[in-house]
Design a protein around this motif. Structure first.
Motif, PDB file in Angstrom:
ATOM      1  N   VAL A 126       0.844  -1.206   0.000  1.00  0.00           N
ATOM      2  CA  VAL A 126       0.000   0.000   0.000  1.00  0.00           C
ATOM      3  C   VAL A 126       0.872   1.245   0.000  1.00  0.00           C
ATOM      4  O   VAL A 126       0.677   2.176  -0.789  1.00  0.00           O
ATOM      5  N   VAL A 127       1.868   1.259   0.876  1.00  0.00           N
ATOM      6  CA  VAL A 127       2.767   2.409   0.956  1.00  0.00           C
ATOM      7  C   VAL A 127       3.588   2.542  -0.318  1.00  0.00           C
ATOM      8  O   VAL A 127       3.797   3.638  -0.830  1.00  0.00           O
ATOM      9  N   SER A 128       4.029   1.405  -0.866  1.00  0.00           N
ATOM     10  CA  SER A 128       4.881   1.454  -2.059  1.00  0.00           C
ATOM     11  C   SER A 128       4.142   2.038  -3.248  1.00  0.00           C
ATOM     12  O   SER A 128       4.750   2.696  -4.102  1.00  0.00           O
ATOM     13  N   ARG A 129       2.847   1.816  -3.331  1.00  0.00           N
ATOM     14  CA  ARG A 129       2.062   2.361  -4.431  1.00  0.00           C
ATOM     15  C   ARG A 129       1.897   3.873  -4.306  1.00  0.00           C
ATOM     16  O   ARG A 129       1.771   4.581  -5.314  1.00  0.00           O
ATOM     17  N   LEU A 130       1.910   4.387  -3.097  1.00  0.00           N
ATOM     18  CA  LEU A 130       1.702   5.814  -2.879  1.00  0.00           C
ATOM     19  C   LEU A 130       3.004   6.597  -2.924  1.00  0.00           C
ATOM     20  O   LEU A 130       2.980   7.816  -3.118  1.00  0.00           O
ATOM     21  N   VAL A 131       4.137   5.922  -2.733  1.00  0.00           N
ATOM     22  CA  VAL A 131       5.442   6.585  -2.776  1.00  0.00           C
ATOM     23  C   VAL A 131       5.961   6.543  -4.202  1.00  0.00           C
ATOM     24  O   VAL A 131       6.034   5.458  -4.792  1.00  0.00           O
ATOM     25  N   PRO A 132       6.311   7.673  -4.798  1.00  0.00           N
ATOM     26  CA  PRO A 132       6.847   7.662  -6.165  1.00  0.00           C
ATOM     27  C   PRO A 132       8.071   6.752  -6.275  1.00  0.00           C
ATOM     28  O   PRO A 132       8.952   6.774  -5.427  1.00  0.00           O
ATOM     29  N   ALA A 133       8.092   5.940  -7.316  1.00  0.00           N
ATOM     30  CA  ALA A 133       9.186   4.997  -7.587  1.00  0.00           C
ATOM     31  C   ALA A 133       9.339   3.947  -6.494  1.00  0.00           C
ATOM     32  O   ALA A 133      10.392   3.318  -6.365  1.00  0.00           O
ATOM     33  N   GLY A 134       8.287   3.725  -5.711  1.00  0.00           N
ATOM     34  CA  GLY A 134       8.370   2.736  -4.640  1.00  0.00           C
ATOM     35  C   GLY A 134       7.781   1.394  -5.003  1.00  0.00           C
ATOM     36  O   GLY A 134       8.026   0.391  -4.324  1.00  0.00           O
ATOM     37  N   ARG A 135       7.009   1.326  -6.088  1.00  0.00           N
ATOM     38  CA  ARG A 135       6.302   0.096  -6.433  1.00  0.00           C
ATOM     39  C   ARG A 135       7.251  -1.009  -6.887  1.00  0.00           C
ATOM     40  O   ARG A 135       7.156  -2.154  -6.429  1.00  0.00           O
ATOM     41  N   ILE A 136       8.177  -0.691  -7.781  1.00  0.00           N
ATOM     42  CA  ILE A 136       9.025  -1.721  -8.386  1.00  0.00           C
ATOM     43  C   ILE A 136       9.959  -2.370  -7.367  1.00  0.00           C
ATOM     44  O   ILE A 136      10.083  -3.607  -7.349  1.00  0.00           O
ATOM     45  N   PRO A 137      10.668  -1.608  -6.502  1.00  0.00           N
ATOM     46  CA  PRO A 137      11.533  -2.286  -5.526  1.00  0.00           C
ATOM     47  C   PRO A 137      10.775  -3.255  -4.620  1.00  0.00           C
ATOM     48  O   PRO A 137      11.272  -4.354  -4.324  1.00  0.00           O
ATOM     49  N   VAL A 138       9.580  -2.881  -4.181  1.00  0.00           N
ATOM     50  CA  VAL A 138       8.803  -3.767  -3.312  1.00  0.00           C
ATOM     51  C   VAL A 138       8.315  -4.982  -4.087  1.00  0.00           C
ATOM     52  O   VAL A 138       8.331  -6.115  -3.582  1.00  0.00           O
ATOM     53  N   MET A 139       7.864  -4.764  -5.325  1.00  0.00           N
ATOM     54  CA  MET A 139       7.440  -5.901  -6.140  1.00  0.00           C
ATOM     55  C   MET A 139       8.604  -6.867  -6.372  1.00  0.00           C
ATOM     56  O   MET A 139       8.436  -8.092  -6.289  1.00  0.00           O
TER      57      MET A 139
END
Length: 212
Positions: A126-139
């Motif tokens: 949830v947080v990674s989707r809201l933080v810019p450029a945070g989605r890919i590292p968490v995925m």
């Protein structure tokens, strides 16, 4: 019914109905593609669509539909990308999708994502989707941890909904400040691009401070 009657009936279709029939499928396709190949500024796209819905459709139903379509599209794109990444993890030779994910996540960001994933589980999505450029590292951290697709989906669904709602609210802000839709779109796009550029600007400032 004759051809003339059919033509006349088609001419009586309200413009809003036509816009919805074309606009929402296009929004879904573009957001889903943006989740797979990040060359489309999907946040700006969602905010712009929310501005148009705010002005041309009955609020709040138009904006809510934009949020719902965007969330579903982002969820679909995320699941497709994760499934492709899983194939690369299981393969001895990897895959171009997995290589692309690795190329978009620095070792530092990946290590941070792994730590947060260990501490908070799938809720970190949830947080990674809201933080810019945070989605890919968490995925990528989820992929390397061999998280099952079903578990990833349970965390990604609320993440996509929160993301779509956030950018929908930016669109509502732009639409409410101006009576002309194009001005609201310009403001929404500017805000989303500024949010997206914030991490890069922060890294540049940090690099300048660390220079001797």
């Amino acid at each position: 019914m004759t051809w003339r009657e059919l033509t006349a009936a088609a001419g009586q279709v309200p413009p809003e109905t036509t816009q919805q029939a074309v606009g929402y499928p296009a929004l879904f396709v573009l957001v889903a593609l943006g989740a797979l190949v990040p060359v489309i500024p999907t946040g700006a796209l969602v905010s712009s669509a929310a501005v148009v819905a705010f002005h041309h459709q009955s609020p709040p139903y138009g904006v809510l539909l934009v949020v719902a379509v965007s969330a579903l599209a982002a969820f679909t794109g995320d699941l497709a990308l994760y499934w492709l990444g899983q194939r690369g993890v299981r393969s001895r030779n990897g895959s171009r999708w997995l290589a692309a994910l690795r190329g978009r996540a620095t070792p530092e960001r990946l290590e941070q994502a792994r730590t947060k994933l260990d501490e908070h589980g799938v809720m970190v999505l949830v947080v990674s989707r809201l933080v810019p450029a945070g989605r890919i590292p968490v995925m990528l951290a989820c992929l390397l941890a061999q998280m099952p697709l079903r578990r990833f989906a349970r965390g990604d669904a609320p993440a996509c909904l929160a993301w779509a709602a956030t950018y929908g609210l930016i669109g509502i802000l732009g639409g409410s400040l101006f009576s002309e839709p194009w001005k609201g779109v310009a403001l929404a796009v500017g805000l989303t691009l500024l949010i997206s550029a914030a991490p890069a600007l922060r890294r540049r400032l940090r690099a300048r401070r660390e220079r001797p």
